[in-house]
Design a protein around this motif. Structure first.
Motif, PDB file in Angstrom:
ATOM      1  N   ARG A  56      62.266 125.109  59.823  1.00 17.98           N
ATOM      2  CA  ARG A  56      61.306 125.886  60.624  1.00 17.98           C
ATOM      3  C   ARG A  56      61.988 126.564  61.806  1.00 17.98           C
ATOM      4  NH1 ARG A  56      57.408 121.999  58.874  1.00 17.98           N
ATOM      5  NH2 ARG A  56      56.152 123.135  57.352  1.00 17.98           N
ATOM      6  N   ALA A  57      62.982 125.907  62.381  1.00 16.35           N
ATOM      7  CA  ALA A  57      63.728 126.540  63.475  1.00 16.35           C
ATOM      8  C   ALA A  57      64.410 127.806  62.968  1.00 16.35           C
ATOM      9  CB  ALA A  57      64.745 125.558  64.058  1.00 16.35           C
ATOM     10  N   TRP A  58      65.001 127.744  61.777  1.00 22.54           N
ATOM     11  CA  TRP A  58      65.626 128.933  61.202  1.00 22.54           C
ATOM     12  C   TRP A  58      64.592 130.005  60.898  1.00 22.54           C
ATOM     13  CZ3 TRP A  58      70.053 131.252  61.030  1.00 22.54           C
ATOM     14  CH2 TRP A  58      71.212 130.513  61.288  1.00 22.54           C
ATOM     15  N   LEU A  59      63.421 129.599  60.430  1.00 26.12           N
ATOM     16  CA  LEU A  59      62.392 130.574  60.082  1.00 26.12           C
ATOM     17  C   LEU A  59      61.797 131.252  61.303  1.00 26.12           C
ATOM     18  CD1 LEU A  59      60.654 128.628  57.200  1.00 26.12           C
ATOM     19  CD2 LEU A  59      62.134 130.635  56.986  1.00 26.12           C
ATOM     20  N   THR A  60      61.764 130.561  62.426  1.00 26.39           N
ATOM     21  CA  THR A  60      61.186 131.156  63.635  1.00 26.39           C
ATOM     22  C   THR A  60      62.226 131.739  64.583  1.00 26.39           C
ATOM     23  OG1 THR A  60      61.138 129.005  64.745  1.00 26.39           O
ATOM     24  CG2 THR A  60      59.132 129.690  63.572  1.00 26.39           C
ATOM     25  N   GLU A  61      63.460 131.205  64.558  1.00 27.12           N
ATOM     26  CA  GLU A  61      64.493 131.636  65.497  1.00 27.12           C
ATOM     27  C   GLU A  61      65.735 132.165  64.790  1.00 27.12           C
ATOM     28  OE1 GLU A  61      65.392 128.066  67.574  1.00 27.12           O
ATOM     29  OE2 GLU A  61      63.372 127.833  68.359  1.00 27.12           O
ATOM     30  N   GLY A  62      65.624 132.400  63.493  1.00 24.94           N
ATOM     31  CA  GLY A  62      66.793 132.790  62.715  1.00 24.94           C
ATOM     32  C   GLY A  62      67.483 134.042  63.202  1.00 24.94           C
ATOM     33  N   ARG A  63      66.695 135.032  63.598  1.00 26.16           N
ATOM     34  CA  ARG A  63      67.305 136.280  64.061  1.00 26.16           C
ATOM     35  C   ARG A  63      68.156 136.025  65.303  1.00 26.16           C
ATOM     36  NH1 ARG A  63      64.231 141.993  65.359  1.00 26.16           N
ATOM     37  NH2 ARG A  63      66.033 143.319  64.911  1.00 26.16           N
ATOM     38  N   LYS A  64      67.629 135.268  66.255  1.00 21.12           N
ATOM     39  CA  LYS A  64      68.391 134.945  67.475  1.00 21.12           C
ATOM     40  C   LYS A  64      69.628 134.137  67.139  1.00 21.12           C
ATOM     41  CE  LYS A  64      64.700 133.519  69.836  1.00 21.12           C
ATOM     42  NZ  LYS A  64      63.966 132.799  70.873  1.00 21.12           N
ATOM     43  N   ARG A  65      69.489 133.181  66.233  1.00 17.82           N
ATOM     44  CA  ARG A  65      70.632 132.349  65.841  1.00 17.82           C
ATOM     45  C   ARG A  65      71.728 133.199  65.211  1.00 17.82           C
ATOM     46  NH1 ARG A  65      69.041 126.560  63.430  1.00 17.82           N
ATOM     47  NH2 ARG A  65      67.733 125.834  65.099  1.00 17.82           N
ATOM     48  N   LEU A  66      71.343 134.136  64.387  1.00 14.33           N
ATOM     49  CA  LEU A  66      72.325 135.002  63.734  1.00 14.33           C
ATOM     50  C   LEU A  66      72.982 135.948  64.722  1.00 14.33           C
ATOM     51  CD1 LEU A  66      70.477 135.777  60.409  1.00 14.33           C
ATOM     52  CD2 LEU A  66      72.569 134.443  60.676  1.00 14.33           C
ATOM     53  N   GLN A  67      72.220 136.463  65.658  1.00 17.39           N
ATOM     54  CA  GLN A  67      72.783 137.380  66.651  1.00 17.39           C
ATOM     55  C   GLN A  67      73.802 136.667  67.530  1.00 17.39           C
ATOM     56  OE1 GLN A  67      69.129 138.835  68.356  1.00 17.39           O
ATOM     57  NE2 GLN A  67      69.088 140.596  66.979  1.00 17.39           N
ATOM     58  N   LYS A  68      73.617 135.368  67.767  1.00 22.03           N
ATOM     59  CA  LYS A  68      74.582 134.601  68.564  1.00 22.03           C
ATOM     60  C   LYS A  68      75.912 134.463  67.832  1.00 22.03           C
ATOM     61  CE  LYS A  68      71.286 131.828  71.152  1.00 22.03           C
ATOM     62  NZ  LYS A  68      70.760 130.484  71.395  1.00 22.03           N
ATOM     63  N   ARG A  69      75.877 134.478  66.501  1.00 20.04           N
ATOM     64  CA  ARG A  69      77.111 134.355  65.712  1.00 20.04           C
ATOM     65  C   ARG A  69      77.952 135.619  65.775  1.00 20.04           C
ATOM     66  NH1 ARG A  69      76.589 131.072  60.419  1.00 20.04           N
ATOM     67  NH2 ARG A  69      75.071 129.516  60.989  1.00 20.04           N
ATOM     68  N   SER A  70      77.286 136.757  65.845  1.00 19.12           N
ATOM     69  CA  SER A  70      78.010 138.036  65.769  1.00 19.12           C
ATOM     70  C   SER A  70      78.541 138.473  67.112  1.00 19.12           C
ATOM     71  CB  SER A  70      77.090 139.120  65.234  1.00 19.12           C
ATOM     72  OG  SER A  70      76.814 138.858  63.881  1.00 19.12           O
TER      73      SER A  70
END
Length: 70
Positions: A56-70
């Motif tokens: 659920r964290a990935w489903l709700t915050e996935g975009r932010k999590r991915l942007q932190k990687r890049s």
């Protein structure tokens, strides 16, 4: 043996939104392919092992999590 699903209708809606954002961000060049693959793999792994909180964290915050990687 099949286990009961853990995702709600809202989770499915969030997944659709996440995929849309990921595709848009990748096309815009703000996300690297490797980051997208890694993030989606983490989401699918969380679902696979039944880790509802992480999924659920990935489903709700996935975009932010991915942007932190890049």
């Amino acid at each position: 043996m099949q286990r009961p699903g853990i995702l709600t209708e809202q989770d499915h809606n969030n997944f659709d939104a996440l995929i849309g954002h990921v595709l848009d961000d990748y096309r815009a060049g703000t996300l690297a392919k490797a980051d997208v693959i890694g993030g989606l793999a983490e989401l699918f792994a969380a679902i696979d092992i039944g880790n509802e909180g992480e999924a659920r964290a990935w489903l709700t915050e996935g975009r932010k999590r991915l942007q932190k990687r890049s």
